[in-house]
Write a protein that holds these residues in place. Structure first.
Motif, PDB file in Angstrom:
ATOM      1  N   GLU A   1       0.855  -1.179   0.000  1.00 60.27           N
ATOM      2  CA  GLU A   1       0.000   0.000   0.000  1.00 60.27           C
ATOM      3  C   GLU A   1       0.891   1.229   0.000  1.00 60.27           C
ATOM      4  OE1 GLU A   1      -2.130   0.775   3.773  1.00 60.27           O
ATOM      5  OE2 GLU A   1      -0.952  -0.858   4.614  1.00 60.27           O
ATOM      6  N   ASN A   2       0.349   2.335  -0.476  1.00 54.78           N
ATOM      7  CA  ASN A   2       1.110   3.574  -0.442  1.00 54.78           C
ATOM      8  C   ASN A   2       1.154   4.082   0.995  1.00 54.78           C
ATOM      9  OD1 ASN A   2       1.595   3.659  -3.200  1.00 54.78           O
ATOM     10  ND2 ASN A   2      -0.324   4.736  -3.610  1.00 54.78           N
TER      11      ASN A   2
ATOM     12  N   LYS B   1       0.797   6.467   3.930  1.00 55.17           N
ATOM     13  CA  LYS B   1      -0.199   7.536   4.097  1.00 55.17           C
ATOM     14  C   LYS B   1       0.435   8.928   4.190  1.00 55.17           C
ATOM     15  CE  LYS B   1      -3.460   4.389   6.342  1.00 55.17           C
ATOM     16  NZ  LYS B   1      -3.091   3.369   5.403  1.00 55.17           N
TER      17      LYS B   1
ATOM     18  N   ASP C   1       3.614   9.663   2.786  1.00 59.56           N
ATOM     19  CA  ASP C   1       4.443   9.886   1.605  1.00 59.56           C
ATOM     20  C   ASP C   1       4.001   8.894   0.533  1.00 59.56           C
ATOM     21  OD1 ASP C   1       6.351  10.138  -0.377  1.00 59.56           O
ATOM     22  OD2 ASP C   1       8.067  10.018   0.984  1.00 59.56           O
ATOM     23  N   ARG C   2       3.144   9.332  -0.353  1.00 61.87           N
ATOM     24  CA  ARG C   2       2.524   8.440  -1.338  1.00 61.87           C
ATOM     25  C   ARG C   2       3.536   7.843  -2.320  1.00 61.87           C
ATOM     26  NH1 ARG C   2      -2.424   7.474  -0.729  1.00 61.87           N
ATOM     27  NH2 ARG C   2      -2.811   6.918  -2.886  1.00 61.87           N
ATOM     28  N   ARG C   3       4.759   8.368  -2.336  1.00 61.51           N
ATOM     29  CA  ARG C   3       5.791   7.801  -3.210  1.00 61.51           C
ATOM     30  C   ARG C   3       6.368   6.523  -2.606  1.00 61.51           C
ATOM     31  NH1 ARG C   3       9.651  12.753  -3.098  1.00 61.51           N
ATOM     32  NH2 ARG C   3       8.955  12.484  -0.972  1.00 61.51           N
TER      33      ARG C   3
ATOM     34  N   THR D   1       6.209   2.833  -0.844  1.00 67.76           N
ATOM     35  CA  THR D   1       5.377   1.635  -0.801  1.00 67.76           C
ATOM     36  C   THR D   1       5.657   0.877   0.487  1.00 67.76           C
ATOM     37  OG1 THR D   1       5.404   1.474  -3.212  1.00 67.76           O
ATOM     38  CG2 THR D   1       4.835  -0.528  -2.001  1.00 67.76           C
TER      39      THR D   1
END
Length: 152
Positions: free
Chosen positions: A97-98, A100, A102-104, A106
Motif C-alpha cells: 500500500e502507499n 499515508k 508519503d505516497r511515493r 510503498t
C-alpha cells in the motif's frame, strides 16, 4: 665507508607472493560454500527462492516496512526487491500500500497466507543452517558465523 645494512626481508604474504591458486582464493571458496548452501536450501524449500524467503522472514521479524527499508535489511537493490515483492504479491504472500504520509513510498506487509507460509518454513530453515554448517564443530560454527558477520 660501511655498506648500509640490508633491510630485513618482510614476512607474510607481501614477502614473496605464492603462486596464484584459485582453490585458495576467498571469493572462490565463498562462492563454493554458497553453492553448497543453495543446493541444501533448494532441496528443503523448493517453493520459494532464497530472496523470497528472506523477504517473508524479515517482514515476519520486523513487521510492515517500506520497500526501500526492506531492500536494505535483506541486502537487495531496489530493482531486485521490487521484483521479489511483485512476485510475492501475485502469490498473495505480501500486500502493498502507499504510505499515508508519503505516497511515493510503498509499504510491504505479510498477508495471513504469507505469515502462515513463512512460519511453516522456519523449522526447515533452521535445518538448512544446521546442514550447511555440519562439517564444522560447534566452536568452529560459532567462530565462522562471527567472522562472516565481521566481514559484512
Amino acid at each position: 665507508m660501511d655498506k648500509p645494512e640490508a633491510e630485513p626481508e618482510a614476512e607474510g604474504p607481501a614477502a614473496s607472493p605464492a603462486p596464484y591458486r584459485l582453490d585458495d582464493q576467498v571469493g572462490h571458496l565463498l562462492r563454493r560454500a554458497n553453492q553448497r548452501h543453495l543446493a541444501i536450501y533448494g532441496r528443503a524449500i523448493p517453493e520459494l527462492t532464497p530472496m523470497q524467503f528472506a523477504t517473508l522472514a524479515k517482514l515476519h521479524e520486523a513487521g510492515a516496512l517500506s520497500q526501500n527499508a526492506l531492500g536494505r535489511l535483506t541486502a537487495m537493490d531496489a530493482a531486485t526487491v521490487k521484483g521479489v515483492v511483485d512476485r510475492l504479491r501475485k502469490s498473495a504472500h505480501v500486500q502493498t500500500e502507499n504510505d499515508k504520509t508519503d505516497r511515493r513510498r510503498t509499504i510491504v506487509s505479510l498477508t495471513p497466507e504469507g505469515r502462515a507460509l513463512v512460519e511453516s518454513l522456519f523449522a526447515r530453515a533452521h535445518e538448512i543452517s544446521r546442514e550447511t554448517l555440519s562439517p564444522l564443530d560447534a566452536t568452529e560454527q560459532a567462530m565462522f558465523l562471527h567472522l562472516l558477520r565481521k566481514m559484512i
